[in-house]
Design a protein around this motif. Sequence first.
Motif, PDB file in Angstrom:
ATOM      1  N   PRO A 137      99.911 -63.477  64.345  1.00  0.00           N
ATOM      2  CA  PRO A 137      98.865 -64.482  64.101  1.00  0.00           C
ATOM      3  C   PRO A 137      97.700 -63.938  63.274  1.00  0.00           C
ATOM      4  O   PRO A 137      97.180 -64.644  62.409  1.00  0.00           O
ATOM      5  CB  PRO A 137      98.398 -64.861  65.510  1.00  0.00           C
ATOM      6  CG  PRO A 137      99.507 -64.497  66.398  1.00  0.00           C
ATOM      7  CD  PRO A 137     100.195 -63.325  65.782  1.00  0.00           C
ATOM      8  N   VAL A 138      97.309 -62.687  63.532  1.00  0.00           N
ATOM      9  CA  VAL A 138      96.186 -62.120  62.764  1.00  0.00           C
ATOM     10  C   VAL A 138      96.553 -62.028  61.283  1.00  0.00           C
ATOM     11  O   VAL A 138      95.768 -62.400  60.411  1.00  0.00           O
ATOM     12  CB  VAL A 138      95.775 -60.740  63.317  1.00  0.00           C
ATOM     13  CG1 VAL A 138      94.875 -60.006  62.331  1.00  0.00           C
ATOM     14  CG2 VAL A 138      95.063 -60.899  64.637  1.00  0.00           C
ATOM     15  N   ALA A 139      97.768 -61.552  60.999  1.00  0.00           N
ATOM     16  CA  ALA A 139      98.204 -61.445  59.611  1.00  0.00           C
ATOM     17  C   ALA A 139      98.253 -62.825  58.956  1.00  0.00           C
ATOM     18  O   ALA A 139      97.861 -63.000  57.806  1.00  0.00           O
ATOM     19  CB  ALA A 139      99.566 -60.777  59.531  1.00  0.00           C
ATOM     20  N   TYR A 140      98.704 -63.814  59.717  1.00  0.00           N
ATOM     21  CA  TYR A 140      98.762 -65.180  59.193  1.00  0.00           C
ATOM     22  C   TYR A 140      97.359 -65.680  58.847  1.00  0.00           C
ATOM     23  O   TYR A 140      97.123 -66.254  57.787  1.00  0.00           O
ATOM     24  CB  TYR A 140      99.408 -66.100  60.225  1.00  0.00           C
ATOM     25  CG  TYR A 140      99.491 -67.540  59.779  1.00  0.00           C
ATOM     26  CD1 TYR A 140     100.353 -67.901  58.747  1.00  0.00           C
ATOM     27  CD2 TYR A 140      98.719 -68.532  60.376  1.00  0.00           C
ATOM     28  CE1 TYR A 140     100.431 -69.206  58.320  1.00  0.00           C
ATOM     29  CE2 TYR A 140      98.795 -69.839  59.949  1.00  0.00           C
ATOM     30  CZ  TYR A 140      99.646 -70.172  58.925  1.00  0.00           C
ATOM     31  OH  TYR A 140      99.719 -71.467  58.494  1.00  0.00           O
ATOM     32  N   LEU A 165     107.030 -70.311  54.721  1.00  0.00           N
ATOM     33  CA  LEU A 165     106.454 -69.409  53.730  1.00  0.00           C
ATOM     34  C   LEU A 165     106.084 -68.056  54.330  1.00  0.00           C
ATOM     35  O   LEU A 165     106.597 -67.025  53.932  1.00  0.00           O
ATOM     36  CB  LEU A 165     105.206 -70.048  53.088  1.00  0.00           C
ATOM     37  CG  LEU A 165     104.423 -69.129  52.138  1.00  0.00           C
ATOM     38  CD1 LEU A 165     105.282 -68.698  50.976  1.00  0.00           C
ATOM     39  CD2 LEU A 165     103.183 -69.839  51.622  1.00  0.00           C
ATOM     40  N   PHE A 166     105.220 -68.088  55.352  1.00  0.00           N
ATOM     41  CA  PHE A 166     104.659 -66.830  55.850  1.00  0.00           C
ATOM     42  C   PHE A 166     105.727 -65.918  56.438  1.00  0.00           C
ATOM     43  O   PHE A 166     105.871 -64.766  56.035  1.00  0.00           O
ATOM     44  CB  PHE A 166     103.582 -67.142  56.889  1.00  0.00           C
ATOM     45  CG  PHE A 166     103.050 -65.922  57.576  1.00  0.00           C
ATOM     46  CD1 PHE A 166     102.122 -65.112  56.945  1.00  0.00           C
ATOM     47  CD2 PHE A 166     103.483 -65.576  58.838  1.00  0.00           C
ATOM     48  CE1 PHE A 166     101.639 -63.985  57.569  1.00  0.00           C
ATOM     49  CE2 PHE A 166     103.004 -64.451  59.469  1.00  0.00           C
ATOM     50  CZ  PHE A 166     102.081 -63.648  58.830  1.00  0.00           C
ATOM     51  N   LEU A 167     106.502 -66.446  57.375  1.00  0.00           N
ATOM     52  CA  LEU A 167     107.453 -65.590  58.086  1.00  0.00           C
ATOM     53  C   LEU A 167     108.506 -64.982  57.162  1.00  0.00           C
ATOM     54  O   LEU A 167     108.708 -63.767  57.174  1.00  0.00           O
ATOM     55  CB  LEU A 167     108.079 -66.381  59.240  1.00  0.00           C
ATOM     56  CG  LEU A 167     108.425 -65.586  60.488  1.00  0.00           C
ATOM     57  CD1 LEU A 167     107.246 -64.767  60.963  1.00  0.00           C
ATOM     58  CD2 LEU A 167     108.884 -66.522  61.581  1.00  0.00           C
ATOM     59  N   LEU A 209      99.746 -56.807  57.027  1.00  0.00           N
ATOM     60  CA  LEU A 209      98.639 -57.130  56.119  1.00  0.00           C
ATOM     61  C   LEU A 209      99.057 -56.880  54.679  1.00  0.00           C
ATOM     62  O   LEU A 209      98.765 -57.678  53.789  1.00  0.00           O
ATOM     63  CB  LEU A 209      97.403 -56.298  56.452  1.00  0.00           C
ATOM     64  CG  LEU A 209      96.674 -56.649  57.749  1.00  0.00           C
ATOM     65  CD1 LEU A 209      95.474 -55.740  57.948  1.00  0.00           C
ATOM     66  CD2 LEU A 209      96.242 -58.097  57.756  1.00  0.00           C
ATOM     67  N   GLY A 210      99.776 -55.755  54.464  1.00  0.00           N
ATOM     68  CA  GLY A 210     100.283 -55.465  53.119  1.00  0.00           C
ATOM     69  C   GLY A 210     101.201 -56.579  52.647  1.00  0.00           C
ATOM     70  O   GLY A 210     101.098 -57.048  51.513  1.00  0.00           O
ATOM     71  N   GLY A 211     102.099 -57.010  53.530  1.00  0.00           N
ATOM     72  CA  GLY A 211     103.053 -58.063  53.178  1.00  0.00           C
ATOM     73  C   GLY A 211     102.349 -59.367  52.856  1.00  0.00           C
ATOM     74  O   GLY A 211     102.684 -60.054  51.898  1.00  0.00           O
ATOM     75  N   VAL A 212     101.360 -59.691  53.656  1.00  0.00           N
ATOM     76  CA  VAL A 212     100.644 -60.947  53.465  1.00  0.00           C
ATOM     77  C   VAL A 212      99.910 -60.958  52.130  1.00  0.00           C
ATOM     78  O   VAL A 212      99.883 -61.959  51.425  1.00  0.00           O
ATOM     79  CB  VAL A 212      99.663 -61.152  54.638  1.00  0.00           C
ATOM     80  CG1 VAL A 212      98.397 -61.815  54.203  1.00  0.00           C
ATOM     81  CG2 VAL A 212     100.325 -61.971  55.704  1.00  0.00           C
TER      82      VAL A 212
END
Lengths: 564, 250
Positions: free
Chosen positions: A377-380, A471-473, A443-446
């Motif tokens: 959730p934080v990364a999202y 999208l996100f996952l 975080l890098g991925g996001v």
Amino acid sequence: MAKQFLLRRSVFILAFFILAGLIYALGQDLSFPTDIIHLDTAVSQLPRYAVYSLMRMFLAYLLSFFFSIAYGYIAATSPKAEGPMVAFLDVLQSIPILGFFPVAVIFFVSLFNGSRIGVEVASIFLIFTSMSWNMAFSVYESFKTVPSDLVDAAGALGLSGWHCFSKALFPICIPRLIYSSMISWAGGWYFLIAAEIIAIGPVKHELPGLGSFLIHSTENGQVDRTILALLLLVGMIILFNLFVWQPLGVWSEKFRYEFSVSGPPRHSFSLLWYRKILATTQFRALRKLSFFTLSPLKKTITLFQRFGGKMTIIVIKGMGVLCLVAIFYAVSSHLIVFVEGFSKPFPIEIRNIPIAIGASFLRLVVAYILALSWTLPVAYWVGQSPPALKVVTPIAEIGAAIPAPALFPFIILFGIHVMGGMNAAAILLILTGMQWYLLFNLLGGVQNIPADLKEVARSLGLSRWHAFRRLFLPAVFPALITGSITAWGGGWNALIVSEYLIYRHEIHSVTGIGAMLDQAIYESGDAQMILITLLSMILTITLLNRFFWRKLYVYALGHFKIEY
Amino acid sequence: MNFIEVQKVFKFFQQDRVLMPVLKEISFKVHEGEFIALVGPSGCGKSTLLRLLTGLVLPTEGSVLYKGKSLTSVNLDSAMVFQSFALFPWLTVMGNVEVGLEARGLSEEMRHKRAAEFIDKVGLDGFEEAYPRELSGGMKQRVGLARALAVEPKLLCMDEPFSALDPLTSLALREEVLMMWEDHTMAVNTIIMVTHMIEEAVLMADRVLVLSPRPGTFLADIKIDLPRPRDKKDVRVNEISDQIFSLMAR
């Protein structure tokens, strides 16, 4: 293809046994030097200790820096060496820091006849082992993905050797090298406690430093001192971030080889300061001065490169061969001992190993799920609103650097008194060694989700849940897997500081492979027991990596890679 | 009431603690059924302007009215086509086209039917289960087009849709976009396209809006009354192109 595969596999197995043999062989003759360093635990010593620790960290980092570039470069550019080198790094990565104790103790401590220098070098070596593998991997991967047009362009411009490396290849790996350096630096702090106390069995060397101070205060149950040392540590981490990692991170952005820019560029106030300082007249004068003093040196180096190039290569090759021979000699001469280790009757405790591994594994699973449940959730959230990164990154960097045992007094209050039991406390401590790797990678991925994909999601009016799922996952899935691999590696490593702890002179431990290893090293010093627990731990980790994570990683790359 | 009305829009972006102006006092109107091209030198803010029109980006000052109402969030009556195609690499052609419909809460059956219909319309029949990486650039952009059209938008925004394609492919795709725009069975009847190719703008649009270099200000609004299909060898096409070129080169 198949032949190469077989070769890789056999080299992997060979590397595994050579390493195990080396560790065991070195651990065999545990004649410990007697020169014991006394630790002064006065609070007034704290600033001095902080400086000592920082120096150790710095030297270890320097070592890791050069090691990772050399290792990564050779592994990526010489096809013959690639397979074995990567496999070897894989094994090295799965050895917990305590696994390097015998090497550190016998090799470095006895090399310097048990003097302070030897213990210092051993400590730096241990910090090095907690920093360098991850950096070497990222350098290797960067070199593997150097855009081919850049290499072609360098070739067409006539760049070769050092020039090609410094102008075309090395810059490409700078962003990832700096990012992984940041993580490694935090990892170094995390294991500082294990690296500043060097012990096998009853003999203990405690180096003056923040790590030793922290462990002393927790062992004695002096929470006020623990808090003081922790505050100092956090202060140092914050300053280091503001004045080193943040400007370096912003600076490294310019080496990104990308065409699509997502979002506004980040900035760092200290980088702006540095740039202002660089532009002052005084600094220019200084630079001019150094130019005059350094230019003859540079000229000789170029001359040497031009004429001595072949000679250097021969010398380097010769040194490499010598090293190999030395290793081979060391291994073969101790091989008998290695065989003996297995032919001696095994201690009874060995029966507990499978149960211990199982228990540790379950703890890791619980900690992993806990870590996932808040990092995703934080990364999202960061993905939705990039400014949030400014808040999350420093917190993650500080969090990752706080050594687990230092948190023990607080976790013991919470874990044992509130949640009931050492198991809960151990899981919380393992979590501290796992969650940040996951968060860093996510975080890098996001941040790598292309801006246009995010725009599509918005313009099509995807709801929060749909955007998360569609999208996100998938977009962060490869990063999630790499993050999970490092998190699990960190978790296995963290076992040794999570399952066995001393608080107020009382040992708190749970059934687990980490606790077993701790007991073997700190309590009995039994070489056979160290060997067997270590081997079974390494084996479990490498098998899990090979047959679970690696497969998942290949799948993730095949299905969820974003190519532009 | 105008379809879209842009009223004295200013847009600033923050860069190194300095506010950089991107767009400066832009005002114009778009009527329903028009095909509008936005041209200007690179970096003049035309892509930002396009995003302002869809509500993806909100103006710093001024307002964008859609059917008389000021846009405060994404306009779901609009859809967007990207230069980079912006397809979800992990979804099939069908999956990509369905995403927007899923967001609008259509049942699975309906989604499937509608998506298939639009995939067919852009000429990708038979490629429903292919992944984007298996398609050529032209085919990818067709998917992008199908995905945008499937949500049946009133307004289609295209950000340099043909720039990443080879000349032949872009020629064919331009024709098809024009055909779909003229096809009255489709919901979409207003198109706004950003391009840096003056000729492309003149060949396709009813009106060409010309922006100045950064910060983008309004230079000219040129009506093109030539009948379609237009020929790029037509003298009048060349005249208008030259006129726009000299405006931009000044």
